[in-house]
Design a protein around this motif. Structure first.
Motif, short mmCIF file in Angstrom:
data_model
loop_
_atom_site.label_atom_id
_atom_site.label_comp_id
_atom_site.label_asym_id
_atom_site.label_seq_id
_atom_site.Cartn_x
_atom_site.Cartn_y
_atom_site.Cartn_z
N ASP A 145 0.85 -1.19 0.00
CA ASP A 145 0.00 0.00 0.00
C ASP A 145 0.89 1.24 0.00
OD1 ASP A 145 -1.63 2.13 0.52
OD2 ASP A 145 -2.58 1.26 2.31
N GLN A 146 0.89 1.96 -1.12
CA GLN A 146 1.78 3.11 -1.27
C GLN A 146 1.48 4.21 -0.24
OE1 GLN A 146 4.06 3.90 -4.16
NE2 GLN A 146 3.99 1.77 -4.82
N GLN A 147 0.27 4.17 0.32
CA GLN A 147 -0.13 5.22 1.27
C GLN A 147 0.20 4.85 2.72
OE1 GLN A 147 -1.01 7.79 -0.37
NE2 GLN A 147 -1.18 6.58 -2.26
N LEU A 148 0.87 3.73 2.91
CA LEU A 148 1.16 3.24 4.26
C LEU A 148 1.89 4.31 5.09
CD1 LEU A 148 0.83 0.35 5.58
CD2 LEU A 148 3.27 0.04 5.10
N ASP A 149 1.31 4.68 6.24
CA ASP A 149 1.95 5.69 7.09
C ASP A 149 2.67 5.01 8.26
OD1 ASP A 149 -0.04 4.86 8.73
OD2 ASP A 149 -1.19 6.73 8.67
N ALA A 150 3.20 5.82 9.18
CA ALA A 150 4.01 5.27 10.29
C ALA A 150 3.20 4.30 11.14
CB ALA A 150 4.54 6.42 11.15
N ASP A 151 1.92 4.61 11.38
CA ASP A 151 1.09 3.70 12.17
C ASP A 151 0.90 2.37 11.44
OD1 ASP A 151 0.88 5.54 14.13
OD2 ASP A 151 -1.17 6.19 13.64
N GLY A 152 0.71 2.47 10.14
CA GLY A 152 0.53 1.26 9.33
C GLY A 152 1.78 0.40 9.36
N VAL A 153 2.95 1.05 9.26
CA VAL A 153 4.22 0.32 9.32
C VAL A 153 4.33 -0.38 10.67
CG1 VAL A 153 6.74 0.57 9.42
CG2 VAL A 153 5.43 1.79 7.65
N GLU A 154 3.97 0.36 11.73
CA GLU A 154 4.07 -0.21 13.08
C GLU A 154 3.14 -1.41 13.25
OE1 GLU A 154 6.47 0.47 15.05
OE2 GLU A 154 5.68 -1.08 16.38
N ALA A 155 1.93 -1.32 12.69
CA ALA A 155 0.98 -2.43 12.78
C ALA A 155 1.54 -3.67 12.07
CB ALA A 155 -0.36 -2.03 12.16
N LEU A 156 2.14 -3.45 10.91
CA LEU A 156 2.71 -4.59 10.17
C LEU A 156 3.90 -5.18 10.92
CD1 LEU A 156 2.47 -3.33 6.46
CD2 LEU A 156 1.15 -5.17 7.54
N ARG A 157 4.72 -4.30 11.52
CA ARG A 157 5.86 -4.79 12.31
C ARG A 157 5.39 -5.69 13.45
NH1 ARG A 157 9.02 0.85 13.05
NH2 ARG A 157 10.35 0.78 11.20
N GLU A 158 4.31 -5.28 14.09
CA GLU A 158 3.80 -6.08 15.21
C GLU A 158 3.32 -7.46 14.75
OE1 GLU A 158 0.96 -3.82 17.52
OE2 GLU A 158 2.48 -2.26 17.85
N ILE A 159 2.66 -7.48 13.59
CA ILE A 159 2.20 -8.78 13.06
C ILE A 159 3.41 -9.65 12.73
CG2 ILE A 159 1.08 -9.89 11.09
CD1 ILE A 159 -0.90 -7.52 11.08
N ILE A 160 4.40 -9.06 12.08
CA ILE A 160 5.60 -9.82 11.70
C ILE A 160 6.26 -10.41 12.94
CG2 ILE A 160 7.96 -9.55 10.81
CD1 ILE A 160 6.71 -7.54 8.75
N THR A 161 6.38 -9.57 13.97
CA THR A 161 7.01 -10.04 15.20
C THR A 161 6.18 -11.13 15.87
OG1 THR A 161 7.89 -7.82 15.47
CG2 THR A 161 8.01 -9.25 17.38
N SER A 162 4.85 -10.93 15.88
CA SER A 162 4.02 -11.90 16.62
C SER A 162 3.94 -13.25 15.90
CB SER A 162 2.64 -11.32 16.93
OG SER A 162 1.81 -11.45 15.81
N THR A 163 4.19 -13.27 14.58
CA THR A 163 4.24 -14.57 13.88
C THR A 163 5.58 -15.25 14.09
OG1 THR A 163 5.11 -13.60 11.84
CG2 THR A 163 2.71 -13.80 12.00
#
Lengths: 363, 363
Positions: free
Chosen positions: A299-317
């Motif tokens: 998603d080209q519009q991904l903002d800092a919160d979006g990045v953080e949400a994805l980071r959390e998912i990556i870490t939790s998997t």
């Protein structure tokens, strides 16, 4: 791990590669700039891009691959010549990066605007007609093409004797084909979406492992007259090391410090890169996490919160831990192969240091 | 002008170039396709593009430049080798055309969709994520890069002896740099708008005259061991002829029959190409005509009526007649240089026929 003597040698080699690139570019520039003043921005942008630092890892692998092949007292290629041949890899890398930023529509490189972005901005600033983005892309495609041609001219004009050049060219050609194939597979993975660790590892192998480590080693070893056993040993060292290098890159692309990487935080996520990290997370996500990964990665519009949400998912998997484990396994395999391959001792010492540099880096 | 015997020889050479390209591609394909089934479309698109005809003009100039350099009984390079070396020019041309269509956002090539358009369409048709246009551009950039690498691998792997290859490489490098510079200047003219016959002629010289005629001749002559006098004579023939070739292209791009050119009517006008034809019209337009040229040349939405209106302006400024005169002058200068340059007689006969073919063509 790395002794100060090794670091000194690494820095010295990097300086000599920079010097060789500078000399080559200064010699090549006038014949282009003299065609038209309009070409100054064209050639100077490439010159600045190439001379603006970089780790010079590929020339280092090439140089030490060459040294690995040398028998005691058997150095027939002048030192300046092999440094020039090795430095040509940086021009090839300039092409790969400049075109890559167009492919990924990435606006930032090394903390500044990417090449296509620079030209698009110049279009906006000037009193020019037509589409600024298209102009930026066109200029970047052509500057990348020029880099590819310069790489070739620098290698074939490096002063290698004809036999050494004949041995080097099949490696050079294979490397260039492999990197284009790896880049294409990377693009295909991005539009396919989803994620497969197996496919992501294949992309990493072609786009990075062979291109960044194995083939530069082969190029140098072929110039030095290395035999098949040495080439095989360098593959056994280079491929896992190169994969580890790319896996480290994947982690830095998501969790790296923008101050050090020169790329905005989470840029790989915004571009939708299907790295091993993202593929692992996708394969191990629950339905809710999968929905977020599917909708937000790329998603080209991904903002800092979006990045953080994805980071959390990556870490939790557990994807980050899994990738760290893959890096450690590969670094170990690379070092084991290094010890069991017959080669000049000083080369082994340097290649051991380079393995650490490539896998434990923070930028 | 062209005897049937000459045409037969031209067709025979073209067939042998096609055959050499086909053999080379069939040999190169498996190592790529075996990496991943995803690479089949990548490599097959390039193969189809290269093998899909074309006039094979550049290989012809290269081959006859080589023959021009031969002294009676002095042929040391096997015929198959020089045909392979000459055929490599078609792979370079594939890169230039595929990238050019991305630069120009041109959707049509040889009567079918351009490479980036094919991949964008496949993206729409498949169940894929991300931007279809960006995917098309990415694939086309990488396929063009692969063509550039293949060109190089085919030349250096053609079987030329090391001395002949050493003589050939500076011509090869100069040619590739010049065509990238010419393409860049062309792009700059498009965003600058307006028109200058002088600048448009410089673009034609670098983008076309040197790349299409002079350097292929030089490449062949260098392989054949030609001396400086021959190279100078080939320049005196090749540069005006190559400019005439491009000027004919400019006329075909505006007035050509789409059935024969394989490009939609007026495509050059829609893309905003600042050809000598358009530049002459701009320099000689009245205020009213200038306003139309300024607003409509480069207008991606230009329809058949818009093309017709621009054609009428071009004709009424006398630009088409002026360009025909420039073509005739250059063709004459090329033929005069040909007669006054010492070379093998059979080469002179063929180069005379090629001059006609290149300047009087209808597609």
């Amino acid at each position: 791990m790395t002794s100060s003597a090794d670091l000194l040698r690494a820095n010295e080699l990097r300086d000599r590669v920079d010097e060789a690139l500078n000399e080559w570019i200064q010699a090549a520039r006038p014949s282009i700039a003299s065609i038209s003043p309009d070409l100054e921005a064209f050639v100077d942008t490439l010159a600045a891009f190439v001379l603006d630092g970089g780790k010079r890892l590929r020339p280092a692998f090439c140089y030490w691959g060459y040294r690995a092949a040398l028998r005691p007292g058997g150095d027939e290629t002048a030192d300046d010549t092999i440094v020039r041949a090795a430095a040509a890899l940086e021009l090839l890398q300039a092409c790969a990066l400049i075109h890559d930023d167009v492919l990924d529509r990435s606006d930032t490189r090394r903390g500044g605007p990417s090449v296509h972005r620079r030209f698009a901005t110049a279009h906006h600033a000037g009193d020019l007609v037509g589409d600024a983005e298209a102009f930026g892309n066109a200029a970047a495609i052509l500057i990348g093409d020029l880099a590819l041609v310069w790489a070739d001219a620098m290698l074939t004009g490096s002063g290698l004797d004809p036999e050494a050049l004949q041995r080097a060219l099949p490696m050079w050609d294979a490397m260039r084909v492999e990197v284009m194939c790896g880049q294409y597979l990377d693009v295909v993975e991005q539009v396919r979406g989803g994620g497969s660790v197996e496919r992501a590892l294949r992309v990493a192998r072609y786009k990075a492992a062979k291109y960044t480590v194995e083939r530069p080693l082969h190029l140098g070893a072929a110039i030095g007259g290395g035999d098949g056993d040495l080439l095989d040993g360098l593959s056994a060292y280079g491929i896992p090391l190169g994969e580890a290098f790319q896996l480290r890159d994947d982690l830095l692309g998501v969790f790296g410090d923008p101050q050090l990487t020169g790329k905005p935080a989470g840029d790989d996520l915004r571009e939708g890169k299907r790295t091993v990290l993202v593929a692992y997370a996708t394969e191990h996500a629950n339905d809710e996490q999968l929905a977020v990964l599917t909708s937000r990665v790329g998603d080209q519009q991904l903002d800092a919160d979006g990045v953080e949400a994805l980071r959390e998912i990556i870490t939790s998997t557990g994807a980050d831990v899994a990738v760290e484990r893959l890096i450690a396994e590969r670094a170990e395999a690379a070092l084991a192969a290094l010890e069991s391959t017959a080669m000049a001792d000083d080369a082994r010492v340097e290649l051991r240091a380079l393995a650490t540099l490539a896998t434990q880096r923070i930028r």
